[in-house]
Design a protein around this motif. Structure first.
Motif, PDB file in Angstrom:
ATOM      1  N   PRO A 195      35.774 -26.780  32.977  1.00 43.91           N
ATOM      2  CA  PRO A 195      34.812 -26.929  34.068  1.00 43.91           C
ATOM      3  C   PRO A 195      35.346 -26.631  35.477  1.00 43.91           C
ATOM      4  N   THR A 196      36.625 -26.916  35.762  1.00 45.18           N
ATOM      5  CA  THR A 196      37.067 -26.773  37.163  1.00 45.18           C
ATOM      6  C   THR A 196      38.248 -25.835  37.383  1.00 45.18           C
ATOM      7  N   TRP A 197      39.084 -25.598  36.353  1.00 57.04           N
ATOM      8  CA  TRP A 197      40.274 -24.770  36.563  1.00 57.04           C
ATOM      9  C   TRP A 197      40.225 -23.511  35.696  1.00 57.04           C
ATOM     10  N   LYS A 198      40.708 -22.391  36.244  1.00 53.76           N
ATOM     11  CA  LYS A 198      40.905 -21.163  35.451  1.00 53.76           C
ATOM     12  C   LYS A 198      42.373 -21.103  35.066  1.00 53.76           C
ATOM     13  N   MET A 199      42.662 -21.156  33.757  1.00 53.49           N
ATOM     14  CA  MET A 199      44.064 -21.237  33.335  1.00 53.49           C
ATOM     15  C   MET A 199      44.284 -20.408  32.083  1.00 53.49           C
ATOM     16  N   GLY A 200      45.524 -20.414  31.579  1.00 54.09           N
ATOM     17  CA  GLY A 200      45.842 -19.728  30.325  1.00 54.09           C
ATOM     18  C   GLY A 200      45.167 -20.409  29.142  1.00 54.09           C
ATOM     19  N   ARG A 201      45.222 -19.746  27.974  1.00 53.25           N
ATOM     20  CA  ARG A 201      44.483 -20.233  26.802  1.00 53.25           C
ATOM     21  C   ARG A 201      44.994 -21.571  26.278  1.00 53.25           C
ATOM     22  N   ARG A 202      46.324 -21.670  26.051  1.00 51.95           N
ATOM     23  CA  ARG A 202      46.794 -22.915  25.441  1.00 51.95           C
ATOM     24  C   ARG A 202      46.534 -24.109  26.355  1.00 51.95           C
ATOM     25  N   ILE A 203      46.820 -23.985  27.632  1.00 47.39           N
ATOM     26  CA  ILE A 203      46.649 -25.128  28.538  1.00 47.39           C
ATOM     27  C   ILE A 203      45.177 -25.502  28.676  1.00 47.39           C
ATOM     28  N   THR A 204      44.279 -24.531  28.518  1.00 49.46           N
ATOM     29  CA  THR A 204      42.852 -24.850  28.596  1.00 49.46           C
ATOM     30  C   THR A 204      42.429 -25.696  27.385  1.00 49.46           C
ATOM     31  N   ILE A 205      42.914 -25.315  26.199  1.00 46.99           N
ATOM     32  CA  ILE A 205      42.640 -26.136  25.010  1.00 46.99           C
ATOM     33  C   ILE A 205      43.298 -27.511  25.177  1.00 46.99           C
ATOM     34  N   ASP A 206      44.540 -27.510  25.669  1.00 44.22           N
ATOM     35  CA  ASP A 206      45.257 -28.772  25.863  1.00 44.22           C
ATOM     36  C   ASP A 206      44.546 -29.687  26.861  1.00 44.22           C
ATOM     37  N   SER A 207      43.863 -29.098  27.838  1.00 43.69           N
ATOM     38  CA  SER A 207      43.103 -29.922  28.790  1.00 43.69           C
ATOM     39  C   SER A 207      41.896 -30.535  28.101  1.00 43.69           C
ATOM     40  N   SER A 208      41.318 -29.796  27.159  1.00 40.99           N
ATOM     41  CA  SER A 208      40.105 -30.293  26.504  1.00 40.99           C
ATOM     42  C   SER A 208      40.418 -31.451  25.554  1.00 40.99           C
ATOM     43  N   THR A 209      41.635 -31.489  24.992  1.00 44.28           N
ATOM     44  CA  THR A 209      41.999 -32.592  24.084  1.00 44.28           C
ATOM     45  C   THR A 209      42.678 -33.737  24.835  1.00 44.28           C
ATOM     46  N   LEU A 210      42.949 -33.546  26.135  1.00 44.59           N
ATOM     47  CA  LEU A 210      43.693 -34.485  27.003  1.00 44.59           C
ATOM     48  C   LEU A 210      45.178 -34.556  26.685  1.00 44.59           C
ATOM     49  N   ILE A 211      45.683 -33.748  25.724  1.00 45.53           N
ATOM     50  CA  ILE A 211      47.139 -33.795  25.502  1.00 45.53           C
ATOM     51  C   ILE A 211      47.848 -33.234  26.730  1.00 45.53           C
ATOM     52  N   ASN A 212      47.188 -32.316  27.425  1.00 40.91           N
ATOM     53  CA  ASN A 212      47.801 -31.793  28.651  1.00 40.91           C
ATOM     54  C   ASN A 212      48.090 -32.941  29.624  1.00 40.91           C
ATOM     55  N   LYS A 213      47.163 -33.890  29.724  1.00 42.30           N
ATOM     56  CA  LYS A 213      47.404 -35.034  30.618  1.00 42.30           C
ATOM     57  C   LYS A 213      48.550 -35.876  30.090  1.00 42.30           C
ATOM     58  N   GLY A 214      48.631 -35.976  28.754  1.00 44.94           N
ATOM     59  CA  GLY A 214      49.750 -36.693  28.151  1.00 44.94           C
ATOM     60  C   GLY A 214      51.084 -36.028  28.492  1.00 44.94           C
ATOM     61  N   PHE A 215      51.132 -34.693  28.398  1.00 44.99           N
ATOM     62  CA  PHE A 215      52.348 -33.967  28.800  1.00 44.99           C
ATOM     63  C   PHE A 215      52.665 -34.267  30.264  1.00 44.99           C
ATOM     64  N   GLU A 216      51.631 -34.325  31.071  1.00 45.06           N
ATOM     65  CA  GLU A 216      51.851 -34.557  32.508  1.00 45.06           C
ATOM     66  C   GLU A 216      52.367 -35.966  32.796  1.00 45.06           C
ATOM     67  N   VAL A 217      51.953 -36.946  31.963  1.00 49.49           N
ATOM     68  CA  VAL A 217      52.502 -38.303  32.112  1.00 49.49           C
ATOM     69  C   VAL A 217      54.010 -38.245  31.852  1.00 49.49           C
ATOM     70  N   ILE A 218      54.387 -37.525  30.781  1.00 46.72           N
ATOM     71  CA  ILE A 218      55.816 -37.406  30.440  1.00 46.72           C
ATOM     72  C   ILE A 218      56.574 -36.687  31.564  1.00 46.72           C
ATOM     73  N   GLU A 219      56.001 -35.594  32.058  1.00 48.12           N
ATOM     74  CA  GLU A 219      56.653 -34.855  33.144  1.00 48.12           C
ATOM     75  C   GLU A 219      56.821 -35.732  34.380  1.00 48.12           C
ATOM     76  N   ALA A 220      55.776 -36.504  34.713  1.00 46.64           N
ATOM     77  CA  ALA A 220      55.828 -37.366  35.906  1.00 46.64           C
ATOM     78  C   ALA A 220      56.915 -38.419  35.752  1.00 46.64           C
ATOM     79  N   ALA A 221      57.058 -38.957  34.532  1.00 50.24           N
ATOM     80  CA  ALA A 221      58.075 -39.981  34.295  1.00 50.24           C
ATOM     81  C   ALA A 221      59.472 -39.434  34.604  1.00 50.24           C
ATOM     82  N   TYR A 222      59.730 -38.172  34.182  1.00 47.16           N
ATOM     83  CA  TYR A 222      61.044 -37.578  34.444  1.00 47.16           C
ATOM     84  C   TYR A 222      61.210 -37.153  35.896  1.00 47.16           C
ATOM     85  N   LEU A 223      60.190 -36.484  36.417  1.00 47.30           N
ATOM     86  CA  LEU A 223      60.301 -35.958  37.790  1.00 47.30           C
ATOM     87  C   LEU A 223      60.511 -37.067  38.813  1.00 47.30           C
ATOM     88  N   PHE A 224      59.771 -38.171  38.632  1.00 46.62           N
ATOM     89  CA  PHE A 224      59.781 -39.219  39.650  1.00 46.62           C
ATOM     90  C   PHE A 224      60.502 -40.472  39.175  1.00 46.62           C
TER      91      PHE A 224
END
Ligand code: MG
Length: 382
Positions: A195-224
Motif C-alpha cells: 500500500p505505501t512503499w515501492k520495493m523489491g519482490r522479496r521485501i514486499t512479500i516479507d512486509s505482507s507477512t510482517l516477517i520484515n518487521k520481525g527482521f527489523e526488530v532484530i536489526e534494531a536490537a543489534y544496531l542500537f
C-alpha cells in the motif's frame, strides 16, 4: 568523499545513485548480482573506477560490453570483496539483497569503510559479528532502512541510558485485518501490491507477512544495542511516522516524512550533517489523520517468531532468514500457498539447534544447512 554502491541495480541501489549524484558524491565502484545490462548503463553514465558482477558466468559478457571503457571489472563473491579492498573508498552503501550482502559488509568494515546499510541479512544473520567488527575498527554503521534511519535520527547516542524503548512502525501491508484462513488463496500479484512503499519482490512479500518487521526488530536490537523486551511494534497504516524513540521520562520522539527511501539514503550519506535532499515536503493537513493499531500476532505469527529468535542463538536467526527466503521464492513461483510461508518458516526455526558463530564461513555453512532443511520441509507442502 568516495562511495561504493553494492547492489546498484536494485531499487535501493538505483535510488542511492540518484541521491549520490544530487549530493555530487563521487561514486568509485558499483556491483550487481546478475543485471549486467543495467550495470553497464550505470557504468557508462557514472564512469566509476571499478565494477563487479556477483555471478562469475557473466564476467566475460560484462567485460566485452565495456571494452571501450577504462573500468576495472571484478566477478564473484571474492571479486566484490577484492574490489572493495582495492578501491579503498570512504563509504559503502550496501543494498545487496539476501545473505550475499553479508561478506561484502564484513569486507568493507575490514577495509575501514563506514557502512550505509540497507542489506538486512548483515544484521539478521551476522549481527553480532558485524557490530563487533565495526566497533573494533571504529567504523560507523549508518542505517538506510526507513525505520532504523528514523530511530537513528531520534536517538540520543551520547546518552544511551536515557532511552527506555524503541517503537518501530509497520504499515501492516496489504493484508492488514485478514485472518489466516482468508489468506489461503492470495496470489503473488496480490501480495506484491504494497500500500505505501515501492520495493523489491522479496521485501514486499516479507512486509505482507510482517516477517520484515520481525527482521527489523532484530536489526534494531543489534544496531542500537537494546533488548527485545524494549522494542515495540505498532501498526501505522499511513507510513508517515517512520519510528520513534521513547525516553525514561516518557517523552517520545518521532521522525515524520513522506515515505521515500531517498531521504534515508541522503541522511546516511551526509550524517551527522543534513543536506538538501530530493524528497518532497510533508503536508500533514492533506494527510488528515494518522492511525495506529496493535499488531495481530495470531494471524501474522512470523513477527512473534522473530522476537523469540532474538533471544535464541545465531543459528536460529540465520534459519529464520534462510527459511523465509526459500519459502517466499516457492510462493512467488506458485509452488506453495501464501499461508504455507509462515508454516514452513515456523517449522524450520523450531527444529533448528542452538549454535553461535564467530566468522563468515561458519555463518555461510549454517545458512546453507538451514536452506536445505527448509527445502525438505517445504516439499510436503507441494
Ligand atoms: Mg523498513
Amino acid at each position: 568523499m568516495s562511495l561504493v554502491i553494492l547492489g546498484s541495480t536494485g531499487s535501493v541501489g538505483e535510488q542511492a545513485i540518484d541521491v549520490a549524484e544530487n549530493l555530487k558524491i563521487n561514486i568509485s565502484g558499483l556491483c550487481c548480482q546478475r543485471d549486467i545490462a543495467k550495470l553497464e548503463s550505470q557504468a557508462r553514465k557514472l564512469n566509476p573506477k571499478a565494477i563487479a558482477v556477483g555471478d562469475d558466468k557473466l564476467y566475460l559478457s560484462l567485460k566485452n560490453s565495456l571494452f571501450d571503457k577504462n573500468i576495472k571489472i571484478y566477478s564473484g563473491e571474492d571479486g566484490i570483496c577484492e574490489m572493495i579492498a582495492d578501491l579503498n573508498a570512504d563509504i559503502a552503501l550496501n543494498a545487496i539483497s539476501g545473505i550475499a550482502g553479508l561478506r561484502p559488509t564484513l569486507a568493507a568494515i575490514e577495509n575501514n569503510y563506514n557502512i550505509a546499510l540497507a542489506n538486512k541479512e548483515s544484521l539478521v544473520a551476522g549481527g553480532r559479528l558485524v557490530m563487533e567488527n565495526a566497533k573494533s575498527r571504529g567504523v560507523k554503521i549508518l542505517p538506510v532502512d526507513s525505520e532504523h534511519s528514523a530511530i537513528f535520527q531520534c536517538i540520543n547516542i551520547a546518552n544511551p541510558e536515557s532511552v527506555s524503548r524503541l517503537i518501530l512502525t509497520a504499515s501492516g501491508g496489504p493484508f492488514f485485518g485478514k485472518k489466516i484462513e482468508d489468506t489461503v488463496d492470495i496470489t503473488p500479484a496480490q501480495a506484491l501490491n504494497h500500500p505505501t512503499w515501492k520495493m523489491g519482490r522479496r521485501i514486499t512479500i516479507d512486509s505482507s507477512t510482517l516477517i520484515n518487521k520481525g527482521f527489523e526488530v532484530i536489526e534494531a536490537a543489534y544496531l542500537f544495542n537494546i533488548s527485545a523486551e524494549n522494542i515495540e511494534v505498532v501498526i501505522h497504516r499511513e507510513s508517515i511516522i517512520h519510528s520513534m524513540v521513547e525516553y525514561i521520562d516518557n517523552a517520545c520522539i518521532a521522525q515524520l516524512s513522506v515515505p521515500d527511501m531517498r531521504l534515508c539514503i541522503n541522511y546516511a550519506l551526509t550524517y551527522p550533517k543534513r543536506h538538501k535532499g530530493m524528497t518532497s515536503r510533508l503536508n500533514l493537513a492533506e494527510i488528515g489523520r494518522l492511525s495506529f493499531f496493535e499488531p495481530d500476532y495470531i494471524n501474522f505469527p512470523l513477527l512473534g517468531l522473530a522476537y523469540k529468535v532474538l533471544n535464541r542463538s545465531d543459528n536460529a536467526r540465520i534459519a529464520l532468514n534462510a527459511a523465509d527466503e526459500i519459502a517466499v521464492e516457492l510462493f512467488l513461483n506458485n509452488k506453495i500457498k501464501y499461508n504455507n510461508i509462515a508454516e514452513i518458516v515456523c517449522e524450520v526455526v523450531e527444529a533448528i539447534s542452538e549454535n553461535n558463530y564467530n566468522n563468515y564461513l561458519e555463518i555461510a555453512e549454517a545458512d546453507s544447512a538451514a536452506r536445505e532443511e527448509a527445502k525438505q520441509i517445504a516439499d510436503k507442502y507441494f
